[in-house]
Write a protein that holds these residues in place. Structure first.
Motif, PDB file in Angstrom:
ATOM      1  N   GLN A  15       0.843  -1.201   0.000  1.00 20.15           N
ATOM      2  CA  GLN A  15       0.000   0.000   0.000  1.00 20.15           C
ATOM      3  C   GLN A  15       0.875   1.247   0.000  1.00 20.15           C
ATOM      4  O   GLN A  15       0.562   2.238  -0.681  1.00 20.15           O
ATOM      5  CB  GLN A  15      -0.919   0.002   1.236  1.00 20.15           C
ATOM      6  CG  GLN A  15      -1.664  -1.311   1.477  1.00 20.15           C
ATOM      7  CD  GLN A  15      -2.730  -1.607   0.445  1.00 20.15           C
ATOM      8  OE1 GLN A  15      -3.252  -0.691  -0.182  1.00 20.15           O
ATOM      9  NE2 GLN A  15      -3.055  -2.880   0.251  1.00 20.15           N
ATOM     10  N   ASP A  16       1.957   1.209   0.773  1.00 21.83           N
ATOM     11  CA  ASP A  16       2.880   2.344   0.793  1.00 21.83           C
ATOM     12  C   ASP A  16       3.410   2.606  -0.613  1.00 21.83           C
ATOM     13  O   ASP A  16       3.462   3.743  -1.079  1.00 21.83           O
ATOM     14  CB  ASP A  16       4.064   2.053   1.731  1.00 21.83           C
ATOM     15  CG  ASP A  16       3.643   2.021   3.189  1.00 21.83           C
ATOM     16  OD1 ASP A  16       2.578   2.583   3.507  1.00 21.83           O
ATOM     17  OD2 ASP A  16       4.376   1.429   3.996  1.00 21.83           O
ATOM     18  N   VAL A  17       3.803   1.537  -1.283  1.00 22.70           N
ATOM     19  CA  VAL A  17       4.359   1.682  -2.625  1.00 22.70           C
ATOM     20  C   VAL A  17       3.290   2.195  -3.589  1.00 22.70           C
ATOM     21  O   VAL A  17       3.563   3.064  -4.422  1.00 22.70           O
ATOM     22  CB  VAL A  17       4.935   0.337  -3.123  1.00 22.70           C
ATOM     23  CG1 VAL A  17       5.423   0.462  -4.561  1.00 22.70           C
ATOM     24  CG2 VAL A  17       6.065  -0.120  -2.211  1.00 22.70           C
ATOM     25  N   PHE A  18       2.078   1.677  -3.451  1.00 21.19           N
ATOM     26  CA  PHE A  18       0.988   2.159  -4.311  1.00 21.19           C
ATOM     27  C   PHE A  18       0.841   3.670  -4.140  1.00 21.19           C
ATOM     28  O   PHE A  18       0.799   4.431  -5.110  1.00 21.19           O
ATOM     29  CB  PHE A  18      -0.336   1.474  -3.960  1.00 21.19           C
ATOM     30  CG  PHE A  18      -0.289  -0.032  -4.027  1.00 21.19           C
ATOM     31  CD1 PHE A  18       0.638  -0.679  -4.836  1.00 21.19           C
ATOM     32  CD2 PHE A  18      -1.153  -0.809  -3.262  1.00 21.19           C
ATOM     33  CE1 PHE A  18       0.685  -2.073  -4.892  1.00 21.19           C
ATOM     34  CE2 PHE A  18      -1.116  -2.193  -3.323  1.00 21.19           C
ATOM     35  CZ  PHE A  18      -0.193  -2.825  -4.133  1.00 21.19           C
ATOM     36  N   GLY A  19       0.777   4.074  -2.874  1.00 24.17           N
ATOM     37  CA  GLY A  19       0.595   5.495  -2.597  1.00 24.17           C
ATOM     38  C   GLY A  19       1.736   6.348  -3.112  1.00 24.17           C
ATOM     39  O   GLY A  19       1.522   7.352  -3.789  1.00 24.17           O
ATOM     40  N   ALA A  20       2.954   5.930  -2.814  1.00 20.33           N
ATOM     41  CA  ALA A  20       4.114   6.736  -3.179  1.00 20.33           C
ATOM     42  C   ALA A  20       4.288   6.823  -4.698  1.00 20.33           C
ATOM     43  O   ALA A  20       4.783   7.820  -5.214  1.00 20.33           O
ATOM     44  CB  ALA A  20       5.369   6.160  -2.536  1.00 20.33           C
ATOM     45  N   SER A  21       3.879   5.780  -5.379  1.00 18.49           N
ATOM     46  CA  SER A  21       4.072   5.769  -6.831  1.00 18.49           C
ATOM     47  C   SER A  21       2.873   6.395  -7.558  1.00 18.49           C
ATOM     48  O   SER A  21       2.934   6.653  -8.759  1.00 18.49           O
ATOM     49  CB  SER A  21       4.277   4.336  -7.324  1.00 18.49           C
ATOM     50  OG  SER A  21       3.107   3.576  -7.133  1.00 18.49           O
ATOM     51  N   GLY A  22       1.799   6.601  -6.831  1.00 17.45           N
ATOM     52  CA  GLY A  22       0.615   7.136  -7.460  1.00 17.45           C
ATOM     53  C   GLY A  22      -0.048   6.139  -8.392  1.00 17.45           C
ATOM     54  O   GLY A  22      -0.798   6.508  -9.295  1.00 17.45           O
ATOM     55  N   MET A  23       0.214   4.874  -8.163  1.00 17.72           N
ATOM     56  CA  MET A  23      -0.392   3.842  -9.013  1.00 17.72           C
ATOM     57  C   MET A  23      -1.251   2.913  -8.155  1.00 17.72           C
ATOM     58  O   MET A  23      -1.132   2.872  -6.937  1.00 17.72           O
ATOM     59  CB  MET A  23       0.700   3.036  -9.721  1.00 17.72           C
ATOM     60  CG  MET A  23       1.512   3.881 -10.701  1.00 17.72           C
ATOM     61  SD  MET A  23       2.945   2.986 -11.359  1.00 17.72           S
ATOM     62  CE  MET A  23       2.168   1.799 -12.432  1.00 17.72           C
ATOM     63  N   SER A  24      -2.088   2.188  -8.815  1.00 18.52           N
ATOM     64  CA  SER A  24      -2.973   1.276  -8.091  1.00 18.52           C
ATOM     65  C   SER A  24      -2.308  -0.081  -7.914  1.00 18.52           C
ATOM     66  O   SER A  24      -1.283  -0.375  -8.523  1.00 18.52           O
ATOM     67  CB  SER A  24      -4.258   1.093  -8.870  1.00 18.52           C
ATOM     68  OG  SER A  24      -3.976   0.400 -10.060  1.00 18.52           O
ATOM     69  N   ALA A  25      -2.910  -0.893  -7.100  1.00 18.04           N
ATOM     70  CA  ALA A  25      -2.382  -2.237  -6.868  1.00 18.04           C
ATOM     71  C   ALA A  25      -2.259  -3.008  -8.178  1.00 18.04           C
ATOM     72  O   ALA A  25      -1.208  -3.565  -8.498  1.00 18.04           O
ATOM     73  CB  ALA A  25      -3.282  -2.982  -5.889  1.00 18.04           C
TER      74      ALA A  25
END
Lengths: 205, 205
Positions: B35-45
DNA sequence: AGTATAAAAACGAACATCCGTTCTTGACAG
DNA sequence: CTGTCAAGAACGGATGTTCGTTTTTATACT
């Protein structure tokens, strides 16, 4: 009231820490579960939680133990009375001790994990800094003694030299845990790099 | 058939890796969630999982990148034509590059995490060994060239000397990430410890 | 040029699992 | 009896991954 002896309490604590260290060596801090520790220690959840308030405290205890033992490996020769020990001798003693600590209990491997973990845990970072911070002055004192013997120039940069010396220890640890480097080989190489009093004036590099 | 350009795919991948690296720097491999990576990258799962089959592969990609950049910092001077570079110069170039990589992208911090993680992940350990293993021969070659210039005795232990030299790099990295050591100080200390051709015969230790 | 179309890409809520911790229960020493 | 210690089942929460749906986009056709 069935209160258990202080000795028994300490033994129990050690039992948990020993088990935890084995688990951490196999799986790292985060990937070992409390269940793993319960199993490895032969104790129940309730029992373990009686001795430690949580997983983080177990990690801190193991980390402190490992870092303390490593810095402890540096102290004896540095503080020895009489003429200061040559740099090579100090590092040789430390590296040899580290190799033994690795074979016996995997301490250097724990140390590498502690370094990584301390990058994200302020708690652990403070623990590590407190212990490591005590080594720098010690090593600086050694450099000063060398300088006072006129083995080094009067204007030698004491702190910088101490830092470079200290670096030889993690330099060994990393290669040891990643590629299985043995102490004898590393020290043989250091003998080439570090000038020794016996070889002053000899061609090196 | 709507396939997106290869360039776009690469950019997307980099976007994920950049975000992941920032997260890993802040929280470590295990404590950063997808979830952190999703948020930081601005991309969805779903988008992220289109580019990487899972978290472990992201970690591997980041790890490979970091280790490659660090070993890459060693190569230029080692392979330079003409007379071999003095050991000090080689290490100085590497350490200076490392400091820049730390300021710019925190690469050394990632490296420390990779070392720790590779102790429990055979996959990652193989990756790391493959990259690091390529450095030892390189450094051995440098030592041989020094020997051939008669800067070192004919019977110098090549591999051991190379190992000791290599150790100077993690020696800096660890102190850099744990205590904020700067390259200039470390190198000043190394100048004291390492004999240089100019100072052959000078009293050192 | 404009539009239809079909496949790729992205979304994001839901899922199954797992983990650290708690808490009730029982055993046993004083 | 009584208070400490140990046991271990249960809980609440969080995490990596999946999957059905929606959006985007390159191409074919008029």
């Amino acid at each position: 009231m069935p209160k258990v002896s202080e000795q028994h309490r300490a033994a129990r604590r050690a039992q948990i820490l020993d088990a935890a260290r084995v688990c951490f060596l196999r799986n790292g801090f985060h990937a070992t579960t409390m269940q793993d520790v319960f199993g490895a220690s032969g104790m129940s959840a309730g029992a373990v939680y009686r001795y430690f308030p949580g997983k983080e405290e177990i990690v801190r205890a193991i980390a402190g133990e490992a870092i303390t033992e490593i810095t402890g490996a540096l102290q004896p020769l540095v503080e020895a009375p009489g003429a200061p020990a040559p740099f090579y001798e100090v590092i040789a003693a430390a590296v040899t001790a580290l190799e033994r600590l690795d074979v016996e209990r995997g301490i250097p491997r724990i140390a590498v994990q502690v370094w990584a973990e301390s990058l994200r845990s302020p708690r652990l970072a403070a623990d590590v800094e407190a212990i490591i911070g005590s080594v720098a002055p010690l090593m600086m004192r050694l450099v000063e003694r060398h300088r006072d013997q006129a083995w080094l120039p009067a204007d030698v940069p004491v702190e910088a030299t101490a830092r470079a010396l200290i670096g030889l220890v993690p330099g060994f640890i990393v290669q040891r845990v990643l590629t299985g480097l043995d102490a004898a080989t590393y020290l043989e190489g250091l003998r080439v790099l570090l000038p020794s009093r016996d070889r002053v004036g000899a061609a090196a590099q």
